[in-house]
Design a protein around this motif. Structure first.
Motif, PDB file in Angstrom:
ATOM      1  N   VAL A 164       0.807  -1.228   0.000  1.00  0.00           N
ATOM      2  CA  VAL A 164       0.000   0.000   0.000  1.00  0.00           C
ATOM      3  C   VAL A 164       0.837   1.274   0.000  1.00  0.00           C
ATOM      4  O   VAL A 164       0.382   2.314  -0.464  1.00  0.00           O
ATOM      5  N   GLY A 165       2.074   1.207   0.519  1.00  0.00           N
ATOM      6  CA  GLY A 165       2.849   2.440   0.643  1.00  0.00           C
ATOM      7  C   GLY A 165       4.303   2.347   0.264  1.00  0.00           C
ATOM      8  O   GLY A 165       5.077   3.281   0.532  1.00  0.00           O
ATOM      9  N   GLY A 166       4.705   1.237  -0.365  1.00  0.00           N
ATOM     10  CA  GLY A 166       6.069   1.110  -0.847  1.00  0.00           C
ATOM     11  C   GLY A 166       7.113   1.079   0.255  1.00  0.00           C
ATOM     12  O   GLY A 166       6.807   0.818   1.430  1.00  0.00           O
ATOM     13  N   PRO A 167       8.380   1.358  -0.093  1.00  0.00           N
ATOM     14  CA  PRO A 167       9.475   1.293   0.876  1.00  0.00           C
ATOM     15  C   PRO A 167       9.269   2.174   2.107  1.00  0.00           C
ATOM     16  O   PRO A 167       9.627   1.781   3.213  1.00  0.00           O
ATOM     17  N   VAL A 168       8.694   3.368   1.911  1.00  0.00           N
ATOM     18  CA  VAL A 168       8.502   4.286   3.042  1.00  0.00           C
ATOM     19  C   VAL A 168       7.597   3.643   4.090  1.00  0.00           C
ATOM     20  O   VAL A 168       7.896   3.667   5.293  1.00  0.00           O
ATOM     21  N   CYS A 169       6.508   3.013   3.649  1.00  0.00           N
ATOM     22  CA  CYS A 169       5.579   2.400   4.604  1.00  0.00           C
ATOM     23  C   CYS A 169       6.168   1.122   5.192  1.00  0.00           C
ATOM     24  O   CYS A 169       5.905   0.786   6.351  1.00  0.00           O
ATOM     25  N   ALA A 170       6.980   0.408   4.413  1.00  0.00           N
ATOM     26  CA  ALA A 170       7.635  -0.784   4.952  1.00  0.00           C
ATOM     27  C   ALA A 170       8.555  -0.400   6.100  1.00  0.00           C
ATOM     28  O   ALA A 170       8.551  -1.035   7.166  1.00  0.00           O
ATOM     29  N   VAL A 171       9.343   0.673   5.916  1.00  0.00           N
ATOM     30  CA  VAL A 171      10.247   1.132   6.969  1.00  0.00           C
ATOM     31  C   VAL A 171       9.461   1.620   8.178  1.00  0.00           C
ATOM     32  O   VAL A 171       9.779   1.268   9.324  1.00  0.00           O
ATOM     33  N   LYS A 172       8.435   2.414   7.931  1.00  0.00           N
ATOM     34  CA  LYS A 172       7.652   2.964   9.049  1.00  0.00           C
ATOM     35  C   LYS A 172       6.990   1.841   9.854  1.00  0.00           C
ATOM     36  O   LYS A 172       6.930   1.899  11.087  1.00  0.00           O
ATOM     37  N   THR A 173       6.504   0.813   9.159  1.00  0.00           N
ATOM     38  CA  THR A 173       5.847  -0.291   9.853  1.00  0.00           C
ATOM     39  C   THR A 173       6.850  -1.081  10.682  1.00  0.00           C
ATOM     40  O   THR A 173       6.576  -1.443  11.839  1.00  0.00           O
ATOM     41  N   VAL A 174       8.028  -1.351  10.123  1.00  0.00           N
ATOM     42  CA  VAL A 174       9.062  -2.064  10.881  1.00  0.00           C
ATOM     43  C   VAL A 174       9.464  -1.255  12.108  1.00  0.00           C
ATOM     44  O   VAL A 174       9.601  -1.802  13.216  1.00  0.00           O
ATOM     45  N   GLU A 175       9.646   0.040  11.947  1.00  0.00           N
ATOM     46  CA  GLU A 175      10.026   0.872  13.087  1.00  0.00           C
ATOM     47  C   GLU A 175       8.928   0.925  14.138  1.00  0.00           C
ATOM     48  O   GLU A 175       9.219   0.978  15.341  1.00  0.00           O
ATOM     49  N   SER A 176       7.672   0.865  13.707  1.00  0.00           N
ATOM     50  CA  SER A 176       6.568   0.948  14.667  1.00  0.00           C
ATOM     51  C   SER A 176       6.444  -0.326  15.495  1.00  0.00           C
ATOM     52  O   SER A 176       6.046  -0.272  16.648  1.00  0.00           O
ATOM     53  N   ILE A 177       6.796  -1.483  14.912  1.00  0.00           N
ATOM     54  CA  ILE A 177       6.650  -2.733  15.673  1.00  0.00           C
ATOM     55  C   ILE A 177       7.928  -3.107  16.431  1.00  0.00           C
ATOM     56  O   ILE A 177       7.887  -3.927  17.343  1.00  0.00           O
ATOM     57  N   THR A 178       9.066  -2.482  16.067  1.00  0.00           N
ATOM     58  CA  THR A 178      10.328  -2.813  16.728  1.00  0.00           C
ATOM     59  C   THR A 178      10.862  -1.700  17.622  1.00  0.00           C
ATOM     60  O   THR A 178      11.648  -1.956  18.527  1.00  0.00           O
ATOM     61  N   ASP A 179      10.461  -0.472  17.354  1.00  0.00           N
ATOM     62  CA  ASP A 179      11.017   0.718  17.997  1.00  0.00           C
ATOM     63  C   ASP A 179      12.521   0.794  17.776  1.00  0.00           C
ATOM     64  O   ASP A 179      13.274   1.277  18.619  1.00  0.00           O
ATOM     65  N   VAL A 180      12.977   0.276  16.627  1.00  0.00           N
ATOM     66  CA  VAL A 180      14.389   0.333  16.240  1.00  0.00           C
ATOM     67  C   VAL A 180      14.495   1.185  14.981  1.00  0.00           C
ATOM     68  O   VAL A 180      13.793   0.940  13.998  1.00  0.00           O
ATOM     69  N   ARG A 181      15.365   2.171  15.006  1.00  0.00           N
ATOM     70  CA  ARG A 181      15.559   3.048  13.848  1.00  0.00           C
ATOM     71  C   ARG A 181      16.253   2.283  12.728  1.00  0.00           C
ATOM     72  O   ARG A 181      17.313   1.676  12.925  1.00  0.00           O
ATOM     73  N   MET A 182      15.670   2.324  11.537  1.00  0.00           N
ATOM     74  CA  MET A 182      16.311   1.732  10.364  1.00  0.00           C
ATOM     75  C   MET A 182      17.195   2.805   9.728  1.00  0.00           C
ATOM     76  O   MET A 182      16.695   3.782   9.172  1.00  0.00           O
TER      77      MET A 182
END
Length: 349
Positions: A164-182
């Motif tokens: 739904v949102g490409g790389p930007v949303c993939a990064v944001k989703t990973v950061e939201s579930i891990t609280d780790v900065r990519m």
């Protein structure tokens, strides 16, 4: 009677030698110019192969904090601080090569593989954490390049973020579930992975059980196999021919492939064969999308050089702890507190 003029003969010999040396010099100069031009073209070509997304600008400051970097006493110009990289394998069917290898819809590519790669400070050890694509997550609202935002979603499949949102949303989703900065983002598509394996001369992998998967077209007996690019890609995608047919079995095979590729790269002395080095570099860059911090040959080379002390023996592969989702036996959710403890350990390293 002919008078033999030794001085004249000597002048003619010197003249011929001078012309020969001049011609050789011009030829050598021409070769050098062509070599420099070819090298410049090769660098330009590889540099322009790389596609990029400005993730930092898109996400702004609403992200986990960057790790605090302790100044190093080393005089090395290469980075030594810990770094986190989100690596995605996408199943886009964009382009003939991806279509032939079984990519997904060109209008709705998915992140078929997702790995958080944490490289420790000093760059001699790494942890690779796979996130199952069938994990149910709370997907945040993400900015779109066309303007506007995606809708937030709950109990959404993890790999839908990329859809739904490409790389930007993939990064944001990973950061939201891990609280780790990519810190960085790297994406490679089907054809790029297959080309990389072929450019390295194949990859050797040992399977613990027979694989018989008609969907990925992979049929292997248990044991050690040397795979070409197409076969290695099929191994990375297979899930129905092993274990219980879930994504977790596929992740185990993907992690085997990661280590096998690292070993193959270490065994291939690319620096002694410029043509081979170019083939590998072209295979990698032609199907690569990165964040803007890695979107040049210079930055990718610098990253690679900083990892020269990292061997496959010091790469730990894990899967985010999960349990079957209460709402759907075909989906999983993060297992707590184990998942949070894993992400905490990455932030600390």
């Amino acid at each position: 009677m002919t008078v033999h003029d030794e001085n004249g003969d000597e002048r003619r010999r010197l003249g011929r030698r001078s012309r020969a040396l001049k011609a050789a010099g011009l030829t050598l100069a021409g070769v050098l110019v062509l070599g420099i031009a070819a090298g410049g073209w090769a660098y330009w070509h590889l540099d322009n192969n790389i596609k990029s997304v400005d993730i930092n600008s898109a996400l702004g400051d609403d992200r986990p904090a960057r790790a605090v970097v302790t100044p190093s006493a080393s005089a090395s110009p290469l980075p030594t601080e810990a770094v986190n990289i989100l690596v995605l394998g996408s199943d886009s069917r964009s382009g003939k090569a991806n279509k032939e290898l079984g990519g997904g819809s060109s209008s709705g590519a998915r992140s078929d593989t997702a790995m958080v790669v944490h490289i420790d400070a000093g760059r001699t050890e790494a942890t690779v954490v796979s996130i199952p694509r069938d994990t149910l997550v709370s997907r945040p609202s993400c900015p779109l390049s066309s303007g506007g935002f995606t809708a937030a979603a709950y109990n959404a499949m993890f790999n839908s973020a990329y859809s739904v949102g490409g790389p930007v949303c993939a990064v944001k989703t990973v950061e939201s579930i891990t609280d780790v900065r990519m810190d960085h983002y790297i994406e490679i598509d089907f054809s790029g992975f297959a080309k990389l394996v072929n450019a390295l001369g194949g990859v050797t992998v040992t399977t613990d059980e027979d694989i018989d998967d008609d969907k990925s077209h992979l049929h292997l007996a248990a044991g050690t196999h040397h795979l070409n690019g197409k076969q290695a890609l099929a191994l990375a995608r297979t899930r129905h021919g092993i274990g219980d047919g879930s994504d977790l079995g596929r992740i185990g095979l993907q992690q085997k492939l990661v280590k096998a590729l690292l070993e193959q790269m270490a065994a291939t002395d690319l620096l002694t064969d410029p043509a081979e080095l170019y083939r590998v570099a072209d295979a990698v860059t032609s199907s690569l999308t990165t964040d803007t911090g890695l979107d040049s040959l210079k930055e990718l080379t610098r990253l690679g050089q900083s990892l020269k002390g990292l061997s496959s023996d010091h790469v730990r592969t894990l899967t985010m702890p999960v349990v079957t989702a209460p709402s759907d036996p075909n989906r999983v959710v993060a297992k707590e507190p184990a998942a949070s403890e894993l992400w905490d350990s990455l932030r600390a390293g």
